[in-house]
Every structure is written in C-alpha cells, then in structure tokens.
Scaffold this active site. Structure first.
Site, PDB file in Angstrom:
ATOM      1  N   ARG A 110     -15.174  -5.294  13.080  1.00 22.00           N
ATOM      2  CA  ARG A 110     -14.659  -6.493  12.395  1.00 22.00           C
ATOM      3  C   ARG A 110     -14.296  -6.266  10.931  1.00 22.00           C
ATOM      4  NH1 ARG A 110     -18.699  -9.093  15.422  1.00 22.00           N
ATOM      5  NH2 ARG A 110     -17.797  -9.963  17.308  1.00 22.00           N
TER       6      ARG A 110
ATOM      7  N   LYS B 231      -1.015  -5.061   3.377  1.00 22.09           N
ATOM      8  CA  LYS B 231      -0.471  -5.279   4.728  1.00 22.09           C
ATOM      9  C   LYS B 231      -0.735  -4.052   5.584  1.00 22.09           C
ATOM     10  CE  LYS B 231       3.365  -8.515   4.165  1.00 22.09           C
ATOM     11  NZ  LYS B 231       4.821  -8.672   4.372  1.00 22.09           N
TER      12      LYS B 231
ATOM     13  N   GLU C 232      13.089   2.001  -1.784  1.00 23.82           N
ATOM     14  CA  GLU C 232      12.182   0.897  -2.131  1.00 23.82           C
ATOM     15  C   GLU C 232      12.181   0.658  -3.646  1.00 23.82           C
ATOM     16  OE1 GLU C 232      10.939  -0.922   0.239  1.00 23.82           O
ATOM     17  OE2 GLU C 232      10.413   0.336   1.957  1.00 23.82           O
TER      18      GLU C 232
ATOM     19  N   LYS D 238       5.499  -4.379  -7.662  1.00 27.94           N
ATOM     20  CA  LYS D 238       4.936  -4.849  -6.391  1.00 27.94           C
ATOM     21  C   LYS D 238       3.609  -5.557  -6.619  1.00 27.94           C
ATOM     22  CE  LYS D 238       4.068  -4.217  -1.613  1.00 27.94           C
ATOM     23  NZ  LYS D 238       4.205  -3.449  -0.387  1.00 27.94           N
TER      24      LYS D 238
ATOM     25  N   GLU E 249       2.186 -18.724  -6.671  1.00 22.56           N
ATOM     26  CA  GLU E 249       3.550 -19.161  -6.378  1.00 22.56           C
ATOM     27  C   GLU E 249       3.838 -18.965  -4.891  1.00 22.56           C
ATOM     28  OE1 GLU E 249       7.887 -18.681  -8.527  1.00 22.56           O
ATOM     29  OE2 GLU E 249       6.200 -17.424  -9.095  1.00 22.56           O
TER      30      GLU E 249
ATOM     31  N   ARG F 192       6.184 -13.675  -2.286  1.00 21.97           N
ATOM     32  CA  ARG F 192       6.082 -12.372  -1.654  1.00 21.97           C
ATOM     33  C   ARG F 192       7.276 -12.084  -0.731  1.00 21.97           C
ATOM     34  NH1 ARG F 192       0.571  -9.549   0.013  1.00 21.97           N
ATOM     35  NH2 ARG F 192       1.508  -7.688   0.839  1.00 21.97           N
TER      36      ARG F 192
ATOM     37  N   ASN G 179      10.869  -8.650   1.069  1.00 28.37           N
ATOM     38  CA  ASN G 179      11.597  -8.397   2.315  1.00 28.37           C
ATOM     39  C   ASN G 179      13.081  -8.131   2.101  1.00 28.37           C
ATOM     40  OD1 ASN G 179       9.348  -8.692   3.922  1.00 28.37           O
ATOM     41  ND2 ASN G 179       9.646 -10.891   4.191  1.00 28.37           N
TER      42      ASN G 179
ATOM     43  N   HIS H  85      15.093  -5.794   4.201  1.00 27.25           N
ATOM     44  CA  HIS H  85      14.235  -5.432   5.327  1.00 27.25           C
ATOM     45  C   HIS H  85      14.533  -6.182   6.621  1.00 27.25           C
ATOM     46  CE1 HIS H  85      12.074  -3.107   2.426  1.00 27.25           C
ATOM     47  NE2 HIS H  85      11.181  -2.709   3.314  1.00 27.25           N
TER      48      HIS H  85
ATOM     49  N   HIS I  81      14.871  -3.451   9.116  1.00 22.18           N
ATOM     50  CA  HIS I  81      13.968  -3.276  10.259  1.00 22.18           C
ATOM     51  C   HIS I  81      14.740  -3.291  11.582  1.00 22.18           C
ATOM     52  CE1 HIS I  81      10.008  -4.590   8.130  1.00 22.18           C
ATOM     53  NE2 HIS I  81      10.181  -3.296   8.072  1.00 22.18           N
TER      54      HIS I  81
ATOM     55  N   HIS J 136      12.769   4.806   7.486  1.00 23.15           N
ATOM     56  CA  HIS J 136      12.585   3.447   6.970  1.00 23.15           C
ATOM     57  C   HIS J 136      13.445   3.194   5.722  1.00 23.15           C
ATOM     58  CE1 HIS J 136      10.589  -0.344   6.141  1.00 23.15           C
ATOM     59  NE2 HIS J 136      10.367   0.068   4.910  1.00 23.15           N
TER      60      HIS J 136
HETATM   61  N1  LIG Z   1       2.398  -1.925   4.492  1.00 21.86           N
HETATM   62  C1  LIG Z   1       3.476  -2.060   3.750  1.00 21.86           C
HETATM   63  O1  LIG Z   1       3.536  -2.902   2.879  1.00 21.86           O
HETATM   64  C2  LIG Z   1       4.641  -1.139   3.974  1.00 21.86           C
HETATM   65  C3  LIG Z   1       5.697  -1.130   3.057  1.00 21.86           C
HETATM   66  C4  LIG Z   1       6.750  -0.236   3.258  1.00 21.86           C
HETATM   67  C5  LIG Z   1       6.738   0.614   4.356  1.00 21.86           C
HETATM   68  N2  LIG Z   1       5.692   0.572   5.237  1.00 21.86           N
HETATM   69  C6  LIG Z   1       5.678   1.455   6.393  1.00 21.86           C
HETATM   70  O2  LIG Z   1       5.629   2.805   5.944  1.00 21.86           O
HETATM   71  C7  LIG Z   1       6.137   3.634   6.976  1.00 21.86           C
HETATM   72  C8  LIG Z   1       7.003   4.712   6.398  1.00 21.86           C
HETATM   73  O3  LIG Z   1       6.231   5.491   5.516  1.00 21.86           O
HETATM   74  P1  LIG Z   1       6.633   7.000   5.153  1.00 21.86           P
HETATM   75  O4  LIG Z   1       8.067   7.058   4.882  1.00 21.86           O
HETATM   76  O5  LIG Z   1       5.685   7.417   4.108  1.00 21.86           O
HETATM   77  O6  LIG Z   1       6.428   7.773   6.541  1.00 21.86           O
HETATM   78  P2  LIG Z   1       5.314   8.788   7.058  1.00 21.86           P
HETATM   79  O7  LIG Z   1       3.952   8.290   6.791  1.00 21.86           O
HETATM   80  O8  LIG Z   1       5.647   9.095   8.464  1.00 21.86           O
HETATM   81  O9  LIG Z   1       5.558  10.098   6.179  1.00 21.86           O
HETATM   82  C9  LIG Z   1       6.775  10.792   6.302  1.00 21.86           C
HETATM   83  C10 LIG Z   1       6.551  12.284   6.616  1.00 21.86           C
HETATM   84  O10 LIG Z   1       6.093  12.958   5.443  1.00 21.86           O
HETATM   85  C11 LIG Z   1       4.996  13.800   5.774  1.00 21.86           C
HETATM   86  N3  LIG Z   1       4.224  13.933   4.523  1.00 21.86           N
HETATM   87  C12 LIG Z   1       3.445  12.997   3.963  1.00 21.86           C
HETATM   88  N4  LIG Z   1       3.032  13.393   2.747  1.00 21.86           N
HETATM   89  C13 LIG Z   1       3.563  14.630   2.550  1.00 21.86           C
HETATM   90  C14 LIG Z   1       3.543  15.541   1.455  1.00 21.86           C
HETATM   91  N5  LIG Z   1       2.932  15.242   0.291  1.00 21.86           N
HETATM   92  N6  LIG Z   1       4.196  16.720   1.611  1.00 21.86           N
HETATM   93  C15 LIG Z   1       4.869  16.996   2.756  1.00 21.86           C
HETATM   94  N7  LIG Z   1       4.955  16.161   3.788  1.00 21.86           N
HETATM   95  C16 LIG Z   1       4.311  14.975   3.680  1.00 21.86           C
HETATM   96  C17 LIG Z   1       4.323  13.129   6.911  1.00 21.86           C
HETATM   97  O11 LIG Z   1       3.573  14.043   7.678  1.00 21.86           O
HETATM   98  C18 LIG Z   1       5.522  12.562   7.677  1.00 21.86           C
HETATM   99  O12 LIG Z   1       6.025  13.531   8.546  1.00 21.86           O
HETATM  100  C19 LIG Z   1       6.865   2.714   7.941  1.00 21.86           C
HETATM  101  O13 LIG Z   1       6.107   2.595   9.120  1.00 21.86           O
HETATM  102  C20 LIG Z   1       6.913   1.387   7.218  1.00 21.86           C
HETATM  103  O14 LIG Z   1       6.907   0.282   8.095  1.00 21.86           O
HETATM  104  C21 LIG Z   1       4.659  -0.287   5.057  1.00 21.86           C
HETATM  105 ZN   LIG Z   2       9.924  -1.052   3.197  1.00 18.73          ZN
END
Ligand SMILES: NC(=O)c1ccc[n+]([C@@H]2O[C@H](COP(=O)([O-])OP(=O)(O)OC[C@H]3O[C@@H](n4cnc5c(N)ncnc54)[C@H](O)[C@@H]3O)[C@@H](O)[C@H]2O)c1
Ligand SMILES: [Zn+2]
Length: 362
Positions: free
Chosen positions: A119, A141, A183, A225, A235, A239, A243, A246, A250, A262
């Site tokens: 939990r 998130k 971003e 952010k 407010e 948030r 988006n 996005h 998405h 992404h």
């Molecule tokens: N929670 C939120 O608010 C939020 C906001 C934006 C995006 N996201 C999510 O984030 C995800 C995308 O994140 P991402 O682009 O970081 O993808 P990811 O986590 O898949 O990382 C991208 C690649 O980089 C590699 N990697 C990571 N760090 C490394 C480093 N220092 N050196 C070499 N390789 C490295 C990973 O192994 C992976 O293959 C999506 O699923 C998206 O929906 C979430």
């Molecule tokens: Zn994003």
C-alpha cells in the site's frame, strides 16, 4: 552564475521534497539516501542498461538491484507484477524503500511499484536521462502503459527526493538526449519566454552537451515544472499546461507502436498544437514557426514521414486520460511563454479544427 548546491523544492498536498541538480551529486548518493530514507532497506530498480552502467557505483549489495529490459515496452503491468513479486519473495517489508535509477520508464514503473507495494513505501528518483531529469522525475506521477494507451494505470506518489547528476548524461545515446530537449522547449513555451530565448541562443552548446549549459538547462526546467506542480495546490488545474504537445504527442507515440521516442512525439505534438492555437485565433501567427525552428535546430522532428490514419489517431487521443469523454480538450499557447487560461487551462476543440491543424506535421 548557477548556485550548484541549492536544491529546488517541490511542495505537494502531503509535504515537500528537494530536487538536487548537481554535477557529481551521485558521489553523495549514500549520504543523501540515509538522509531521505533514514535506515530503510533499499531496493534499486533499474533497466538492464542503466544497471550495468551505474550499478557498480552504488553502495549496495548486488541482490538489492532489480532489473528489467530497457525500453518503453517494459512499462507494463507484467513488469510491475514481476518486480513486486521479487520484492515480496526477497522479504522487503513496510520499512523498505525504492530507488528509481534510470530514465522516465524506470521512474514511472519503479514509482508505481513504490506507490502500490504494501500500500505504498517511500522512493527516491535518481534520473539518468535528460528527459527524466528535467521532467519525468518531478511531479509525483507514476504509471504504466496498457494496450489502450500510455500511462492509463497509475498513481500520484511523490518521491522523498530527486537526485539528478548531469554528469551521468555523457553516455546517453544522441536520440535519447534530443528527446529530452523537447520537454525543455515545452517548458519555455508554456511558462517562460526568457528560457525559450535562452534555448534558442544556446542551441550549439546544447548540441555539444556543454556541462555548464546542461546544469542550467536541467535546473531551469526543474524550476519551471516544480513551480507548476507546486502551484496546482492553489490554482486549480494549472498543471494541465504541462500537457502541451502531449495530447497529439501521446497519440502519435501510441499509433507508431512506440517507434517514435516520447520526446520526438512531443516535438511533433507541440508543432501541431501551436498550429491549432493559431488556427483558433488563440496564438499570434508565427508562434508555430518559431517553435518548429527551435525544435529543428535541436535535432527534433517537426514532420512525420508515415502519418497514421486520422481515425486511429483521434481514437488514441480520445483514449488519452487527459480528455473527458465527449470532447477533446487541449492546453494551448497564447504566446511563447504563456498558455491560454481557457477553462481550467484547457480549450475544447472540434475534430475538424484538429484534423486541419494536423496537416502541418504530415
Ligand atoms: N511521470 C512523468 O511526469 C513523465 C513525464 C515525461 C515522460 N514520462 C515518461 O518517461 C518515459 C520516457 O523516458 P526516457 O526517455 O527517459 O526513456 P527510458 O527510461 O526508456 O530511457 C531511454 C534509454 O536510455 C537508456 N539510459 C538511461 N540513462 C542512460 C545513461 N545515463 N547513459 C546511457 N543510456 C542511458 C535507457 O536504458 C533507455 O534505453 C515515457 O514512458 C514517458 O511517458 C513521464
Ligand atoms: Zn512528456
């Protein structure tokens, strides 16, 4: 001059947490984990690539590191089930904690494990991609993708701390690095014109991954952010401006079968949504062109070679959780650096207008 030791603070309904953005801060990981997860048994969750790159540097027994295959395809309930089962099998109790070490996929997945395990247990984000550092690790998130779309199962669960070391970005593949810059462009567009202009001016240094410029980039994005998510306490709904780009993004990501990264999908989404804002008379002419020019300079796509069919794309947008059922709603810019207040920061858009604006990216 950047004050390297000043952490950015995020406030949320249940408290607050620091975001450290500091070159070399990983060297202090042990001390920071003790400070923020006092005495808890820690399970590090990382994808296989990141575990290999940074695992050996962590002050932990190997058996406390849980891994999964790198990539968006792992952000599923299957992986979540496997990770939580492993934690249970290894006897992690309520007095344990999670460290999410890696990109946004790891942050969302490990964060959701922490949100749901027994939990809910605390966790710390240690982002190692640009996208995770300047965006995904902040805001609380967490979640998973489903066959119906991205992030459709999840929870709000704020980390105890975010520890971002820009020195880890040196090994990041070019495509992932550029993806993160999308971003940053979004942050400038939605909230900070000066930052947008700074991005335009620093494009070359950003392409070189100049270390000092990277620190400033991550810090300014995190501040924006953090400001927006902290602001939302007072407010209602602001948030939603996060988006931007996005809703279209998405849907493109999903309909591409995640062939688009992404950030690439967000870049395309920003261009389409700026065109939409212009078309609806909400943003001045030229907004889209300026955003598209910056994205191009940063090596991000602004046109799609193989566009999806309008039907599946609209379906994917309707499935996106950000939209209430009947009508698609968008967070749209009114200028570079400011979003349209609309109704709770979103504007209802008829399908015809949306389809017309999508032509700019097809
Ligand atoms: N929670 C939120 O608010 C939020 C906001 C934006 C995006 N996201 C999510 O984030 C995800 C995308 O994140 P991402 O682009 O970081 O993808 P990811 O986590 O898949 O990382 C991208 C690649 O980089 C590699 N990697 C990571 N760090 C490394 C480093 N220092 N050196 C070499 N390789 C490295 C990973 O192994 C992976 O293959 C999506 O699923 C998206 O929906 C979430
Ligand atoms: Zn994003």
């Amino acid at each position: 001059v950047v004050d390297l030791d000043r952490a950015v603070t995020v406030t949320h309904a249940l408290g607050r947490y620091p975001v450290y953005v500091e070159p070399g801060v990983l060297e202090r990981l042990d001390a920071l984990l003790s400070e923020h997860l006092s005495g808890r048994r820690v399970a590090v969750i990382a994808d296989a690539t990141v575990a290999e790159l940074f695992g050996p540097r962590l002050p932990l027994p190997a058996r406390e590191v849980l891994t999964f295959p790198a990539g968006e395809a792992s952000k599923t309930r299957d992986t979540w089930a496997r990770l939580t089962d492993t934690l249970l099998a290894r006897g992690f109790g309520r007095d344990s904690a999670v460290v999410a070490l890696g990109g946004g996929v790891t942050g969302d997945l490990a964060g959701f494990v922490a949100a749901t395990y027994l939990r809910g247990i605390p966790y710390v984000q240690v982002p190692t991609t640009l996208l995770a550092m300047l965006d995904a690790s902040v805001g609380g998130k967490t979640g998973l993708d489903t066959p119906h779309g991205k992030n459709l199962v999840g929870a709000f669960h704020s980390p105890a701390a975010v520890i971002a070391d820009p020195l880890t970005l040196g090994t990041l593949p070019e495509r992932d690095y550029r993806s993160g810059l999308a971003e940053a462009v979004k942050h400038g567009l939605i909230a900070d014109r000066d930052y947008f202009v700074w991005l335009e001016q620093q494009a070359d240094a950003l392409a070189r991954r100049d270390p000092l410029v990277l620190v400033e980039l991550v810090r300014r994005s995190v501040e924006i952010k953090a400001g927006v998510v902290s602001d939302d306490e007072r407010e209602a709904g602001r948030r939603a401006i996060l988006n931007a780009g996005h809703t279209v993004g998405h849907a493109l990501e999903h309909t591409s079968g995640y062939a688009l990264a992404h950030g690439e999908a967000v870049a395309l989404g920003l261009v389409a949504e700026c065109a939409l804002a212009e078309q609806l008379g909400l943003a001045p002419a030229g907004t889209r062109a300026r955003v598209a020019a910056l994205l191009t300079t940063l090596g991000l796509p602004i046109r799609l070679a193989n566009p999806p069919l309008p039907g599946p794309l609209l379906d994917a947008m309707a499935a996106d959780k950000k939209n209430r059922r009947a009508q698609l709603r968008f967070a749209l810019p009114r200028a570079i650096g400011a979003m349209h207040p609309g109704e709770e920061w979103t504007v209802a858009v008829p399908d015809d207008d949306l389809l017309a604006s999508l032509h700019v990216i097809f």
